[in-house]
Design a protein around this motif. Sequence first.
Motif, PDB file in Angstrom:
ATOM      1  N   UNK A   9       0.838  -1.197   0.000  1.00 49.11           N
ATOM      2  CA  UNK A   9       0.000   0.000   0.000  1.00 49.11           C
ATOM      3  C   UNK A   9       0.875   1.249   0.000  1.00 49.11           C
ATOM      4  N   UNK A  10       0.310   2.405  -0.370  1.00 49.21           N
ATOM      5  CA  UNK A  10       1.114   3.633  -0.472  1.00 49.21           C
ATOM      6  C   UNK A  10       1.714   4.093   0.860  1.00 49.21           C
ATOM      7  N   UNK A  36     -11.466  -0.085  -0.659  1.00 49.66           N
ATOM      8  CA  UNK A  36     -12.284  -0.647  -1.744  1.00 49.66           C
ATOM      9  C   UNK A  36     -11.429  -1.506  -2.674  1.00 49.66           C
ATOM     10  N   UNK A  37     -10.234  -1.017  -2.984  1.00 52.32           N
ATOM     11  CA  UNK A  37      -9.320  -1.771  -3.850  1.00 52.32           C
ATOM     12  C   UNK A  37      -8.895  -3.088  -3.186  1.00 52.32           C
ATOM     13  N   UNK A  39     -10.677  -4.821  -1.078  1.00 53.12           N
ATOM     14  CA  UNK A  39     -11.829  -5.729  -1.172  1.00 53.12           C
ATOM     15  C   UNK A  39     -11.953  -6.316  -2.575  1.00 53.12           C
ATOM     16  N   UNK A  40     -11.718  -5.505  -3.600  1.00 48.87           N
ATOM     17  CA  UNK A  40     -11.740  -6.014  -4.984  1.00 48.87           C
ATOM     18  C   UNK A  40     -10.653  -7.067  -5.192  1.00 48.87           C
ATOM     19  N   UNK A  41      -9.449  -6.743  -4.712  1.00 53.42           N
ATOM     20  CA  UNK A  41      -8.336  -7.682  -4.850  1.00 53.42           C
ATOM     21  C   UNK A  41      -8.612  -8.986  -4.107  1.00 53.42           C
ATOM     22  N   UNK A  42      -9.213  -8.895  -2.927  1.00 51.59           N
ATOM     23  CA  UNK A  42      -9.484 -10.095  -2.134  1.00 51.59           C
ATOM     24  C   UNK A  42     -10.400 -11.062  -2.885  1.00 51.59           C
ATOM     25  N   UNK A 168      -1.372  -3.022  -6.398  1.00 51.24           N
ATOM     26  CA  UNK A 168      -1.725  -3.778  -7.611  1.00 51.24           C
ATOM     27  C   UNK A 168      -1.500  -5.256  -7.369  1.00 51.24           C
ATOM     28  N   UNK A 169      -2.410  -6.080  -7.881  1.00 48.34           N
ATOM     29  CA  UNK A 169      -2.347  -7.528  -7.741  1.00 48.34           C
ATOM     30  C   UNK A 169      -2.104  -8.159  -9.103  1.00 48.34           C
ATOM     31  N   UNK A 170      -1.168  -9.096  -9.164  1.00 47.59           N
ATOM     32  CA  UNK A 170      -0.866  -9.844 -10.385  1.00 47.59           C
ATOM     33  C   UNK A 170      -0.653 -11.308 -10.011  1.00 47.59           C
ATOM     34  N   UNK A 171      -1.077 -12.195 -10.881  1.00 48.95           N
ATOM     35  CA  UNK A 171      -0.831 -13.621 -10.657  1.00 48.95           C
ATOM     36  C   UNK A 171      -0.133 -14.179 -11.893  1.00 48.95           C
TER      37      UNK A 171
END
Length: 186
Positions: A9-10, A36-37, A39-42, A168-171
Motif C-alpha cells: 500500500x502507499x 475498496x481496492x 476488497x476487490x483484490x481479495x 496492484x495484484x498480479x498472478x
Amino acid sequence: MELTLIRHLPTEWNEKGVLQGIRDIPILEISEANKEEIEKNKQQLKYPYSLVLTSALLRTQQTAKAYGYNHFEIEQLLNELHFGKFEGKEKQQLIETHKHNWYTNPREIVLGEKIADLETRIITFIEKYKNYESILVFGHGSWIRACLSYHRFGNIDQMNQLEIKNNQLLTIEVGEEELQIGRHHI
C-alpha cells in the motif's frame, strides 16, 4: 507454482514520488479508495495459499495485515532493491543518471546493490519455493517488476519498462521454463 504478487500500500514517500529502497517506511493511513481496492483484490485471491510471504520491510507486513493476513513468513529475498544514494530522492534523478542503461540494460547498474543481484534473488526465490502450489507475496515495485520481466522475457532487462502501482495484484504461473533459465544464470 502459482505466484500472486501484491505491491504494498502507499507510503508517504510514494506520495512524494521518492525512492524508498531498503528504508523502512510505514504505509499511510488506509484511505477509503484503498479499502475498496483491497476488497476487490481479495475477490481475486484463491484461498488457501500454500504460503504467504512478505519482505523484511514494515510496509509489506502492514499491507499483509490490511488484507487480513496476520500470519505470514518474512523472506529476505523479497526485499526491495537498495537504491543507495538515490533513496529519499526523486526517481527521475536516478533515471537521468543511468539513462543509458535504466530501460534496456539495468543489470549493468550498481546502486546500493547491483541490479544484477536483484535478478539473482528472484532466481533463488523461484528455486527455493518451486515445490509450493500457490504463494501469496506482499512485495515491492522493483522486485515485482523484475520478477515479471524475468517471467516474460527470461531476464530483468525490461523491468523498468513495466509499471506496478501500489496495491496492484498480479498472478503468474512459474514453471519449469523459468527454473531452466535460472539454472543457467546461477
